[in-house]
Design a protein around this motif. Structure first.
Motif, PDB file in Angstrom:
ATOM      1  N   ILE A   1     -39.081  42.226  72.022  1.00  0.00           N
ATOM      2  CA  ILE A   1     -40.362  41.580  72.334  1.00  0.00           C
ATOM      3  C   ILE A   1     -41.118  42.384  73.388  1.00  0.00           C
ATOM      4  O   ILE A   1     -42.334  42.573  73.291  1.00  0.00           O
ATOM      5  N   GLU A   2     -40.396  42.887  74.388  1.00  0.00           N
ATOM      6  CA  GLU A   2     -41.026  43.687  75.441  1.00  0.00           C
ATOM      7  C   GLU A   2     -41.620  44.970  74.864  1.00  0.00           C
ATOM      8  O   GLU A   2     -42.761  45.339  75.160  1.00  0.00           O
ATOM      9  N   LYS A   3     -40.819  45.662  74.038  1.00  0.00           N
ATOM     10  CA  LYS A   3     -41.288  46.908  73.429  1.00  0.00           C
ATOM     11  C   LYS A   3     -42.455  46.640  72.481  1.00  0.00           C
ATOM     12  O   LYS A   3     -43.420  47.412  72.426  1.00  0.00           O
ATOM     13  N   LEU A   4     -42.366  45.562  71.728  1.00  0.00           N
ATOM     14  CA  LEU A   4     -43.424  45.219  70.788  1.00  0.00           C
ATOM     15  C   LEU A   4     -44.724  44.910  71.535  1.00  0.00           C
ATOM     16  O   LEU A   4     -45.813  45.318  71.099  1.00  0.00           O
ATOM     17  N   SER A   5     -44.599  44.223  72.668  1.00  0.00           N
ATOM     18  CA  SER A   5     -45.772  43.901  73.471  1.00  0.00           C
ATOM     19  C   SER A   5     -46.461  45.172  73.961  1.00  0.00           C
ATOM     20  O   SER A   5     -47.678  45.316  73.868  1.00  0.00           O
ATOM     21  N   LYS A   6     -45.685  46.130  74.485  1.00  0.00           N
ATOM     22  CA  LYS A   6     -46.245  47.392  74.983  1.00  0.00           C
ATOM     23  C   LYS A   6     -46.853  48.207  73.844  1.00  0.00           C
ATOM     24  O   LYS A   6     -47.925  48.809  73.995  1.00  0.00           O
ATOM     25  N   THR A   7     -46.148  48.202  72.702  1.00  0.00           N
ATOM     26  CA  THR A   7     -46.619  48.982  71.560  1.00  0.00           C
ATOM     27  C   THR A   7     -47.935  48.439  71.030  1.00  0.00           C
ATOM     28  O   THR A   7     -48.892  49.185  70.791  1.00  0.00           O
ATOM     29  N   TYR A   8     -47.985  47.134  70.864  1.00  0.00           N
ATOM     30  CA  TYR A   8     -49.195  46.543  70.311  1.00  0.00           C
ATOM     31  C   TYR A   8     -50.354  46.611  71.305  1.00  0.00           C
ATOM     32  O   TYR A   8     -51.518  46.762  70.913  1.00  0.00           O
ATOM     33  N   ARG A   9     -50.057  46.523  72.597  1.00  0.00           N
ATOM     34  CA  ARG A   9     -51.081  46.677  73.614  1.00  0.00           C
ATOM     35  C   ARG A   9     -51.697  48.067  73.526  1.00  0.00           C
ATOM     36  O   ARG A   9     -52.925  48.235  73.645  1.00  0.00           O
ATOM     37  N   TYR A  10     -50.836  49.048  73.312  1.00  0.00           N
ATOM     38  CA  TYR A  10     -51.337  50.423  73.168  1.00  0.00           C
ATOM     39  C   TYR A  10     -52.247  50.541  71.948  1.00  0.00           C
ATOM     40  O   TYR A  10     -53.322  51.144  72.005  1.00  0.00           O
ATOM     41  N   LEU A  11     -51.825  49.970  70.821  1.00  0.00           N
ATOM     42  CA  LEU A  11     -52.630  50.033  69.600  1.00  0.00           C
ATOM     43  C   LEU A  11     -53.999  49.389  69.806  1.00  0.00           C
ATOM     44  O   LEU A  11     -55.009  49.866  69.285  1.00  0.00           O
ATOM     45  N   LEU A  12     -54.048  48.321  70.583  1.00  0.00           N
ATOM     46  CA  LEU A  12     -55.312  47.640  70.834  1.00  0.00           C
ATOM     47  C   LEU A  12     -56.177  48.400  71.836  1.00  0.00           C
ATOM     48  O   LEU A  12     -57.394  48.483  71.685  1.00  0.00           O
ATOM     49  N   ASP A  13     -55.553  48.968  72.867  1.00  0.00           N
ATOM     50  CA  ASP A  13     -56.300  49.643  73.923  1.00  0.00           C
ATOM     51  C   ASP A  13     -56.956  50.937  73.451  1.00  0.00           C
ATOM     52  O   ASP A  13     -58.054  51.287  73.902  1.00  0.00           O
ATOM     53  N   GLN A  14     -56.279  51.666  72.562  1.00  0.00           N
ATOM     54  CA  GLN A  14     -56.790  52.987  72.198  1.00  0.00           C
ATOM     55  C   GLN A  14     -57.640  53.005  70.934  1.00  0.00           C
ATOM     56  O   GLN A  14     -58.124  54.046  70.529  1.00  0.00           O
ATOM     57  N   ARG A  15     -57.873  51.874  70.307  1.00  0.00           N
ATOM     58  CA  ARG A  15     -58.534  51.857  69.003  1.00  0.00           C
ATOM     59  C   ARG A  15     -59.974  52.355  69.061  1.00  0.00           C
ATOM     60  O   ARG A  15     -60.512  52.835  68.062  1.00  0.00           O
ATOM     61  N   GLU A  16     -60.644  52.252  70.223  1.00  0.00           N
ATOM     62  CA  GLU A  16     -62.030  52.697  70.350  1.00  0.00           C
ATOM     63  C   GLU A  16     -62.133  54.136  70.861  1.00  0.00           C
ATOM     64  O   GLU A  16     -63.236  54.667  70.963  1.00  0.00           O
ATOM     65  N   LYS A  17     -60.999  54.744  71.164  1.00  0.00           N
ATOM     66  CA  LYS A  17     -61.024  56.074  71.772  1.00  0.00           C
ATOM     67  C   LYS A  17     -60.949  57.174  70.723  1.00  0.00           C
ATOM     68  O   LYS A  17     -60.337  57.022  69.674  1.00  0.00           O
ATOM     69  N   GLU A  18     -61.590  58.290  71.059  1.00  0.00           N
ATOM     70  CA  GLU A  18     -61.528  59.453  70.164  1.00  0.00           C
ATOM     71  C   GLU A  18     -60.290  60.287  70.451  1.00  0.00           C
ATOM     72  O   GLU A  18     -59.703  60.865  69.546  1.00  0.00           O
TER      73      GLU A  18
END
Length: 364
Positions: free
Chosen positions: A213-230
């Motif tokens: 759950i901890e790893k999934l939280s960090k992973t999904y947070r990353y996917l959400l945070d970087q989606r607008e970045k080039e």
């Protein structure tokens, strides 16, 4: 130093202005005009040595040439605005050419009339004078057409270059939008698979489930945070990869191993397109056979501004576009920045490589 930069900027501003190049072009055309007229009238260029005549008569002709340059240029600019949607249309030239030539001929006729009245000195040999005046009128009209051809050619070339730039920009924006859409598809797909694994772990091993759950939280947070970045720092993509491999190893266990041989200095020196490692890992896992006896071993390293995924295994065919399409979209995304993802496969040794270009953070 500052004074020098200011002077350079002033020179660039002056030489980049149309009011610099139009008079210069008019002067060049003026000397070509004089040379052509002298050769037509006498069969030689000797009249060009008569400086007194050139000064007396030439100034008027020079004004004529520069005026014609401005007339043709601003006429073309007017039609550029009128046909802004399609500057190279046939309809535009069907209207523009008669307008420019008729207007230009009228302008030339006015200058010719003033030249005859103010500059020309009556001669005893009226036939010779009339012939030279006819040649003068014919040559001024010829150079008007030449002026139009030169400026139109430059304008057409500039329009085509601008269109190429616009097409390239639109292609890049299209590829970016397609890649962003792909990212939006990957995130729910990845979450669904992860939740399926988690539901099994909760019943088997609560401690691992908590880590998951901890790893999934960090992973999904990353996917959400970087989606607008080039671009994202390589170190962030590697951190994501470490969390991601923990998650998928709960599914594949001893069938899959990953080694990340990237030094800290390398990870902070480069950037990469976000979600690259996710797409690459999905591609490798689905494209390569694996088992407990023959596990899939992936090694990630960095060398010469490139990230290298090396793995050994039997490549298998993939049915459907679920894996191939994301990888192809990633290839297209890199192609838009003039970079290429490279694939190498050795069917004899079963050694496979995927090479991903990186961007140096200091833009080297």
């Amino acid at each position: 130093m500052l004074q020098s930069k200011i002077e350079i900027n002033v020179v660039k501003k002056i030489t980049g202005s149309v009011h610099f190049w139009l008079p210069i072009s008019g002067i060049v055309f003026f000397f070509l005009f004089l040379a052509s007229l002298a050769f037509i009238n006498t069969g030689s260029f000797r009249p060009l040595l008569d400086v007194h005549s050139i000064i007396r008569e030439g100034f008027f002709l020079l004004v004529d040439m520069v005026t014609s340059m401005y007339f043709v240029y601003y006429s073309i600019q007017f039609f550029n605005k009128k046909f802004a949607a399609n500057t190279l249309s046939i309809k535009r030239y069907a209207i523009e050419i008669p307008v420019v030539f008729l207007g230009g001929f009228a302008l030339k006729s006015i200058f010719y009339f003033l030249f005859v009245k103010l500059i020309v000195i009556p001669e005893a040999n009226t036939e010779s004078l009339e012939m030279r005046l006819r040649n003068l009128l014919a040559m001024t009209h010829t150079y008007l057409m030449l002026t139009y051809v030169v400026i139109t050619g430059f304008n057409s070339f500039k329009s085509m270059e601008q269109r190429k730039t616009q097409v390239s920009r639109l292609e890049k924006e299209y590829a970016q939008s397609r890649f962003e859409a792909l990212q939006n598809q990957l995130n729910p797909h990845f979450l669904f698979n992860s939740l399926s694994i988690l539901s099994s772990l909760v019943q088997i091993n609560a401690d691992i489930a908590e880590q998951f759950i901890e790893k999934l939280s960090k992973t999904y947070r990353y996917l959400l945070d970087q989606r607008e970045k080039e671009w994202v720092p390589l170190k962030d993509e590697i951190a994501f990869l470490k969390n991601y491999i923990f998650l998928i190893q709960q599914r594949y266990a001893d069938k899959l191993f990953l080694d990340i041989n990237v030094h800290h200095d390398e990870s902070i020196a480069y950037s990469i397109i976000p979600n690259t490692f996710l797409v690459i890992m999905e591609y490798i896992i689905n494209k390569t056979s694996m088992s407990v006896l023959n596990p899939l071993h992936i090694v990630v390293s960095v060398s010469e501004k490139k990230a290298l995924f090396s793995y050994t295994g039997q490549v298998k065919e993939i049915s459907g576009n679920g894996v191939l399409q994301p990888f192809q979209q990633l290839e297209n995304r890199y192609a838009q920045i003039n970079k290429k993802i490279e694939l190498y496969t050795n069917t004899n040794t079963l050694e496979n490589f995927i090479v991903i270009p990186l961007i140096k953070n200091n833009n080297e």
